[in-house]
Design a protein around this motif. Structure first.
Motif, PDB file in Angstrom:
ATOM      1  N   MET A 196       0.907  -1.213  -0.201  1.00  0.00           N
ATOM      2  CA  MET A 196       0.016   0.070  -0.074  1.00  0.00           C
ATOM      3  C   MET A 196       0.971   1.281  -0.113  1.00  0.00           C
ATOM      4  O   MET A 196       0.743   2.167  -1.008  1.00  0.00           O
ATOM      5  CB  MET A 196      -0.860  -0.081   1.219  1.00  0.00           C
ATOM      6  CG  MET A 196      -1.814   1.295   1.310  1.00  0.00           C
ATOM      7  SD  MET A 196      -2.991   1.035   2.685  1.00  0.00           S
ATOM      8  CE  MET A 196      -4.536   0.666   1.531  1.00  0.00           C
ATOM      9  N   PHE A 197       1.971   1.301   0.885  1.00  0.00           N
ATOM     10  CA  PHE A 197       2.594   2.622   1.134  1.00  0.00           C
ATOM     11  C   PHE A 197       4.277   1.962   1.028  1.00  0.00           C
ATOM     12  O   PHE A 197       4.417   1.148   1.382  1.00  0.00           O
ATOM     13  CB  PHE A 197       2.663   3.321   2.410  1.00  0.00           C
ATOM     14  CG  PHE A 197       1.148   3.802   2.605  1.00  0.00           C
ATOM     15  CD1 PHE A 197       0.878   5.111   1.858  1.00  0.00           C
ATOM     16  CD2 PHE A 197       0.190   3.427   3.411  1.00  0.00           C
ATOM     17  CE1 PHE A 197      -0.356   5.731   1.624  1.00  0.00           C
ATOM     18  CE2 PHE A 197      -1.149   4.060   3.411  1.00  0.00           C
ATOM     19  CZ  PHE A 197      -1.430   5.253   2.584  1.00  0.00           C
ATOM     20  N   ALA A 250       9.317  17.732   7.059  1.00  0.00           N
ATOM     21  CA  ALA A 250      10.483  16.973   6.501  1.00  0.00           C
ATOM     22  C   ALA A 250       9.944  16.179   5.119  1.00  0.00           C
ATOM     23  O   ALA A 250      10.511  15.908   4.227  1.00  0.00           O
ATOM     24  CB  ALA A 250      10.869  15.882   7.488  1.00  0.00           C
ATOM     25  N   GLN A 251       8.439  16.041   4.979  1.00  0.00           N
ATOM     26  CA  GLN A 251       8.004  15.323   3.716  1.00  0.00           C
ATOM     27  C   GLN A 251       6.741  15.755   3.375  1.00  0.00           C
ATOM     28  O   GLN A 251       5.819  15.357   3.250  1.00  0.00           O
ATOM     29  CB  GLN A 251       7.871  13.880   4.069  1.00  0.00           C
ATOM     30  CG  GLN A 251       9.145  12.919   4.548  1.00  0.00           C
ATOM     31  CD  GLN A 251      10.048  12.417   3.406  1.00  0.00           C
ATOM     32  OE1 GLN A 251       9.576  12.584   2.320  1.00  0.00           O
ATOM     33  NE2 GLN A 251      11.231  12.632   3.735  1.00  0.00           N
ATOM     34  N   PRO A 252       7.055  16.980   2.996  1.00  0.00           N
ATOM     35  CA  PRO A 252       5.596  17.790   2.464  1.00  0.00           C
ATOM     36  C   PRO A 252       4.933  17.050   1.249  1.00  0.00           C
ATOM     37  O   PRO A 252       3.585  17.204   1.209  1.00  0.00           O
ATOM     38  CB  PRO A 252       5.930  19.058   2.028  1.00  0.00           C
ATOM     39  CG  PRO A 252       7.306  19.079   1.900  1.00  0.00           C
ATOM     40  CD  PRO A 252       8.054  18.002   2.650  1.00  0.00           C
ATOM     41  N   ASP A 253       5.486  16.119   0.812  1.00  0.00           N
ATOM     42  CA  ASP A 253       4.958  15.470  -0.530  1.00  0.00           C
ATOM     43  C   ASP A 253       4.096  14.537   0.138  1.00  0.00           C
ATOM     44  O   ASP A 253       3.313  13.802  -0.657  1.00  0.00           O
ATOM     45  CB  ASP A 253       5.797  15.165  -1.603  1.00  0.00           C
ATOM     46  CG  ASP A 253       6.978  14.294  -0.837  1.00  0.00           C
ATOM     47  OD1 ASP A 253       7.529  14.335   0.320  1.00  0.00           O
ATOM     48  OD2 ASP A 253       7.502  13.181  -1.514  1.00  0.00           O
ATOM     49  N   PRO A 288      -6.199  18.949   0.450  1.00  0.00           N
ATOM     50  CA  PRO A 288      -7.145  19.643   1.242  1.00  0.00           C
ATOM     51  C   PRO A 288      -8.569  19.109   1.476  1.00  0.00           C
ATOM     52  O   PRO A 288      -8.874  18.448   0.574  1.00  0.00           O
ATOM     53  CB  PRO A 288      -7.251  21.093   0.911  1.00  0.00           C
ATOM     54  CG  PRO A 288      -6.297  21.211  -0.041  1.00  0.00           C
ATOM     55  CD  PRO A 288      -5.889  20.060  -0.543  1.00  0.00           C
ATOM     56  N   TYR A 289      -9.079  19.053   2.641  1.00  0.00           N
ATOM     57  CA  TYR A 289     -10.550  18.431   2.909  1.00  0.00           C
ATOM     58  C   TYR A 289     -11.513  19.509   2.552  1.00  0.00           C
ATOM     59  O   TYR A 289     -11.389  20.783   2.785  1.00  0.00           O
ATOM     60  CB  TYR A 289     -10.650  17.952   4.211  1.00  0.00           C
ATOM     61  CG  TYR A 289      -9.873  16.784   4.445  1.00  0.00           C
ATOM     62  CD1 TYR A 289     -10.602  15.581   4.806  1.00  0.00           C
ATOM     63  CD2 TYR A 289      -8.578  16.631   4.794  1.00  0.00           C
ATOM     64  CE1 TYR A 289     -10.066  14.234   5.000  1.00  0.00           C
ATOM     65  CE2 TYR A 289      -7.881  15.443   4.873  1.00  0.00           C
ATOM     66  CZ  TYR A 289      -8.672  14.301   5.005  1.00  0.00           C
ATOM     67  OH  TYR A 289      -7.958  13.163   5.217  1.00  0.00           O
ATOM     68  N   LEU A 327      -1.366  14.161   6.851  1.00  0.00           N
ATOM     69  CA  LEU A 327      -0.618  13.161   6.088  1.00  0.00           C
ATOM     70  C   LEU A 327      -1.508  12.134   5.590  1.00  0.00           C
ATOM     71  O   LEU A 327      -2.474  11.819   5.984  1.00  0.00           O
ATOM     72  CB  LEU A 327       0.211  12.574   7.300  1.00  0.00           C
ATOM     73  CG  LEU A 327       1.747  12.381   6.733  1.00  0.00           C
ATOM     74  CD1 LEU A 327       2.670  13.267   6.165  1.00  0.00           C
ATOM     75  CD2 LEU A 327       2.177  11.173   7.832  1.00  0.00           C
ATOM     76  N   GLY A 328      -0.967  11.771   4.245  1.00  0.00           N
ATOM     77  CA  GLY A 328      -1.945  10.830   3.477  1.00  0.00           C
ATOM     78  C   GLY A 328      -1.600   9.250   4.055  1.00  0.00           C
ATOM     79  O   GLY A 328      -2.095   8.457   3.032  1.00  0.00           O
TER      80      GLY A 328
END
Length: 135
Positions: free
Chosen positions: A1-2, A33-36, A41-42, A54-55
């Protein structure tokens, strides 16, 4: 999954308010540190916009100081992204002071109250091996 994993490790002998404080700061460190890794946005049914999160899941583990230091050594050896929180940060009042007390601490035996890790799933799993999920 990730492909990546996020682990927040909090010292088990802290007061509840301290644990929550540490988790909140560590989570913001991971986002910075990991903006990607942030999702979109909701938006609610009325069209109101809300912030991003965070996704992927962040797992919270408990450890004593030795467990935190061990996870830190493993994370350093695996070149993971590490977000630190040391005990001295509880006595500061702003970000610059936090960095000062962190820099002044013992680099070989930091007085961690928490660390956050993000990186390849298998590498994070090695760093947190033996730690239990926070109860």
């Amino acid at each position: 999954m990730f492909d990546t994993k996020v682990a927040l490790i909090v010292r088990d002998d802290l007061a509840v308010w301290q644990k929550l404080n540490v988790v909140a700061f560590l989570a913001t460190g991971i986002a910075a540190a990991q903006p990607d890794a942030l999702g979109e946005p909701y938006e609610d049914a009325a069209g109101r916009q809300y912030g991003r999160m965070l996704g992927q899941p962040m797992m919270v583990f408990a450890a004593d100081l030795a467990g935190l230091q061990g996870a830190h050594r493993q994370a350093v050896s695996r070149e993971l992204t590490i977000v630190p929180y040391v005990h001295a940060m509880f006595s500061t009042g702003h970000d610059a002071a936090n960095r000062e007390v962190f820099r002044a601490g013992d680099a070989e035996h930091p007085d961690f109250v928490g660390i956050a890790l993000i990186g390849p799933k298998k590498a994070v799993d090695k760093a947190i091996k033996g730690l239990k999920l926070h109860a």
